[in-house]
Design a protein around this motif. Structure first.
Motif, mmCIF file in Angstrom:
data_model
loop_
_atom_site.group_PDB
_atom_site.id
_atom_site.type_symbol
_atom_site.label_atom_id
_atom_site.label_comp_id
_atom_site.label_asym_id
_atom_site.label_seq_id
_atom_site.Cartn_x
_atom_site.Cartn_y
_atom_site.Cartn_z
ATOM 1 N N GLN A 117 0.866 -1.171 0.000
ATOM 2 C CA GLN A 117 0.000 0.000 0.000
ATOM 3 C C GLN A 117 0.904 1.223 0.000
ATOM 4 O O GLN A 117 1.667 1.439 0.938
ATOM 5 C CB GLN A 117 -0.929 0.018 1.202
ATOM 6 N N GLY A 118 0.854 1.980 -1.075
ATOM 7 C CA GLY A 118 1.775 3.102 -1.218
ATOM 8 C C GLY A 118 3.198 2.577 -1.254
ATOM 9 O O GLY A 118 3.498 1.624 -1.963
ATOM 10 N N ASN A 119 4.078 3.165 -0.449
ATOM 11 C CA ASN A 119 5.462 2.702 -0.373
ATOM 12 C C ASN A 119 5.684 1.699 0.754
ATOM 13 O O ASN A 119 6.810 1.322 1.033
ATOM 14 C CB ASN A 119 6.413 3.895 -0.205
ATOM 15 N N ASN A 120 4.617 1.295 1.427
ATOM 16 C CA ASN A 120 4.714 0.306 2.499
ATOM 17 C C ASN A 120 4.498 -1.084 1.905
ATOM 18 O O ASN A 120 3.582 -1.295 1.109
ATOM 19 C CB ASN A 120 3.673 0.564 3.583
ATOM 20 N N GLN A 121 5.355 -2.014 2.316
ATOM 21 C CA GLN A 121 5.272 -3.365 1.771
ATOM 22 C C GLN A 121 5.437 -4.391 2.896
ATOM 23 O O GLN A 121 6.273 -4.235 3.768
ATOM 24 C CB GLN A 121 6.358 -3.574 0.721
ATOM 25 N N PHE A 122 4.615 -5.435 2.848
ATOM 26 C CA PHE A 122 4.635 -6.508 3.830
ATOM 27 C C PHE A 122 4.733 -7.836 3.094
ATOM 28 O O PHE A 122 4.006 -8.049 2.121
ATOM 29 C CB PHE A 122 3.340 -6.520 4.655
ATOM 30 N N THR A 123 5.606 -8.712 3.523
ATOM 31 C CA THR A 123 5.664 -10.060 2.976
ATOM 32 C C THR A 123 5.592 -11.039 4.141
ATOM 33 O O THR A 123 6.034 -10.739 5.253
ATOM 34 C CB THR A 123 6.956 -10.313 2.170
ATOM 35 N N ALA A 124 5.022 -12.210 3.885
ATOM 36 C CA ALA A 124 4.896 -13.239 4.914
ATOM 37 C C ALA A 124 4.634 -14.575 4.248
ATOM 38 O O ALA A 124 4.359 -14.648 3.046
ATOM 39 C CB ALA A 124 3.763 -12.897 5.875
ATOM 40 N N ASN A 125 4.689 -15.628 5.039
ATOM 41 C CA ASN A 125 4.439 -16.974 4.521
ATOM 42 C C ASN A 125 2.954 -17.328 4.474
ATOM 43 O O ASN A 125 2.589 -18.332 3.877
ATOM 44 C CB ASN A 125 5.199 -18.011 5.343
#
Length: 128
Positions: A94-102
């Motif tokens: 979202q925008g410049n925020n990024q989340f990654t996970a399994n």
């Protein structure tokens, strides 16, 4: 393809779009989608992407104007409950925020995203 024994519809190279009464457009694409007969669950498989964005950013509450992107090899959408989940690696941006996970569990009604195992976060702070 329709599978009567499972009562499911399988579609290849899917592109879908919906507009909610609240004024949000949701796009979904994937290599394959499996839709159940009750029409309350869609499984996106292979290069799955869901984008949620306001139709008119000037007519939505603050904080919900920036599009949200969910990407992964598998996304399960529960349309009646407005939930997205995955038991495979996922990326949320979202925008410049990024989340990654399994894995992922997202509830659109509450706006809560639960990310599990291997979480990595990149937050873009505001500069003065």
């Amino acid at each position: 393809n329709h599978y009567p024994n499972r009562d499911e519809l399988e579609v290849f190279k899917i592109k879908a779009k919906t507009i909610s009464p609240e004024g949000f457009m949701t796009h979904g694409t994937a290599e394959k989608a499996i839709h159940n007969s009750v029409s309350n669950e869609v499984k996106l498989i292979g290069k799955a992407l869901i984008t949620r964005e306001p139709v008119d950013p000037n007519k939505v509450a603050n904080g919900k104007k920036t599009p949200v992107y969910f990407t992964g090899e598998y996304l399960n959408i529960q349309t009646d409950q407005e939930k997205i989940s995955s038991n495979m690696p996922i990326n949320v941006k979202q925008g410049n925020n990024q989340f990654t996970a399994n894995n992922l569990n997202y509830d659109n009604k509450t706006g809560v995203i639960n990310l599990g195992n291997g979480v990595r976060v990149t937050l873009a702070g505001k500069t003065k």
